[in-house]
Design an enzyme around this catalytic site. Structure first.
Site, mmCIF file in Angstrom:
data_model
loop_
_atom_site.group_PDB
_atom_site.id
_atom_site.type_symbol
_atom_site.label_atom_id
_atom_site.label_comp_id
_atom_site.label_asym_id
_atom_site.label_seq_id
_atom_site.Cartn_x
_atom_site.Cartn_y
_atom_site.Cartn_z
ATOM 1 N N ARG A 23 0.939 -1.167 -0.006
ATOM 2 C CA ARG A 23 0.255 -0.065 0.217
ATOM 3 C C ARG A 23 1.097 1.062 0.162
ATOM 4 N NH1 ARG A 23 -5.550 -0.764 2.002
ATOM 5 N NH2 ARG A 23 -6.077 -2.710 0.780
ATOM 6 N N ARG A 27 -3.466 6.428 1.213
ATOM 7 C CA ARG A 27 -3.996 7.818 1.785
ATOM 8 C C ARG A 27 -3.048 8.569 2.659
ATOM 9 N NH1 ARG A 27 -9.542 5.078 2.874
ATOM 10 N NH2 ARG A 27 -8.150 3.304 3.086
ATOM 11 N N ARG A 36 -6.681 11.671 -5.175
ATOM 12 C CA ARG A 36 -7.962 11.127 -4.851
ATOM 13 C C ARG A 36 -8.824 11.966 -4.552
ATOM 14 N NH1 ARG A 36 -11.667 9.109 -3.112
ATOM 15 N NH2 ARG A 36 -12.050 7.197 -1.734
ATOM 16 N N ASP A 72 -6.524 -2.727 -7.566
ATOM 17 C CA ASP A 72 -7.121 -3.502 -6.209
ATOM 18 C C ASP A 72 -7.516 -5.066 -6.673
ATOM 19 O OD1 ASP A 72 -8.044 -2.717 -3.504
ATOM 20 O OD2 ASP A 72 -9.705 -4.171 -4.357
#
Ligand code: CP3
Length: 348
Positions: A23, A27, A36, A72
């Site tokens: 990851r 974020r 995003r 994903d």
């Protein structure tokens, strides 16, 4: 040209321990949140230019030794015909949940270049934009981990519906898993054909099983994929390393070692040298700092990094990573510091 990661995957000598982070495009990075803010998650996955942009961010910001394709593990579920949505704060939603003969029958085994072309386009674009700077990792969910989302309709606590299908209707589970396995096999081949230089298979939920159930209901399908990929690669004169990551690794190492993978991803609940010993020592391991230890002060992170490096040295090869994905609240400066430390402390 930085091929340290690929050399480590092959168990060759390297001048320092390579690192990438699960990851790593996520974020916790303000640069990711900026992209995003203009597009929702699925739109980002489906727009090769945006997927490539955020894939490259951690290469520039963190100086990691590999890029992982931004996408994903649930993308193939939609390509098979199940509805897929991501809702803010709720995680993924898949509908209808796959629970009976009819919902299984309606699923297809898609041609990846048709139904998931945007992924392969992102891979092709990234290989061009990276131009050898670091290798590109492709990925897919393992059949079992993918199936849990499809059966539960999203994230789950105890996987009741999944285990019920396995125990109450094993024939249906097998029919379903054969479709998921075929889909993922073709999907990984397509990523490799498009230019992925390593692939990771994520079996995040493998640890919910006893070893015997894991072997029968999860690992057997991963073995089929790896065997199939290896034969196909051989016929093309290609050797792309396969990394197998299982969450809650510790109870399953004796099973995992039979998977046929080139590299074994290990979570943080076990010391890396113990894991390597149980995998057979002559193996390449990847891991395994607790992702939440990135909230420690930097000097304490450094102590833990030294420990992981020392333990990792007992294996034939070691690729540094976290034991699972970096969480959104992580201070980005600590992630930058982590990469610098691994490079400095492992230098030969
Ligand atoms: O590692 C990487 O940087 C590559 C990209 C990647 C993502 N997800 C991006 C993502 C990879 C390899 C995954 C794998 C994945 N996706 C797994 C297996 C590995 C793991 O972490 O356990 C699983 C189980 C999923 C399914 C999934 N996708 C969940 C449960 C969620 C969380 C939902 C949420 O809101 O927290 C996602 C979303 C997701 N996948 C995000 C990212 C960066 C966050 C999306 C956002 O920006 O809102």
């Amino acid at each position: 040209m930085n091929d340290t990661f690929l050399k480590a995957c092959r168990g060759e000598d390297v001048s320092y321990t390579p690192i990438w982070i699960m990851r790593q495009a996520g974020r916790y990075l303000p640069e990711y949140r900026a992209v995003r803010g203009k597009a929702d998650f699925l739109t980002m996955c489906k727009t090769p230019g945006l997927a490539a942009e955020v894939t490259l961010q951690p290469i520039d910001i963190l100086k990691v030794d590999a890029a992982i394709l931004f996408s994903d593990i649930l993308i193939p579920c939609e390509a098979m015909g199940q509805g897929l949505e991501f809702h803010e704060g709720k995680g993924p939603l898949l509908a209808p949940a796959i629970r009976d003969e009819e919902t299984v029958r309606r699923l297809s085994v898609p041609d990846p270049e048709d139904k998931m072309r945007f992924v392969m386009d992102a891979v092709r674009l990234l290989r061009k934009e990276l131009s050898g700077r670091v290798p590109l990792i492709g990925f897919a969910g393992a059949p079992f981990t993918t199936a849990t989302y499809m059966i539960e309709g999203g994230t789950s606590k105890n996987f009741l519906n999944t285990k019920r299908m396995i125990y109450e209707n094993p024939a249906l589970y097998k029919t379903f898993m054969d479709k998921v396995t075929a889909t993922i096999t073709e999907y990984l081949k397509a990523q490799i054909a498009a230019g992925a230089q390593a692939v990771q298979i994520f079996d995040t939920w493998g640890g919910i099983f006893s070893p015997a159930d894991f072997r029968e209901h999860a690992l057997s399908y991963v073995k089929m994929i790896i065997r199939n990929l290896k034969e196909w690669m051989l016929s093309r004169g290609e050797t792309v390393p396969v990394i197998y990551f299982v969450g809650e690794t510790a109870g399953l190492l004796e099973e995992i070692r039979t998977s046929g993978a080139d590299v074994f991803g290990v979570d943080w609940r076990i010391d890396l040298d113990s894991a390597a010993a149980r995998l057979g020592n002559d193996v390449v391991v990847q891991g395994n700092l607790d992702p939440l230890s990135l909230f420690l002060p930097v000097n304490k992170i450094e102590e833990r990094v030294k420990d992981v490096l020392r333990r990792g040295a007992s294996a034939r090869g070691h690729i540094f990573n976290l034991g699972h994905g970096v969480v959104p609240q992580t201070p980005p400066e600590n992630v930058v510091a982590l990469v610098e430390m691994v490079h400095r402390l492992s230098k030969k």
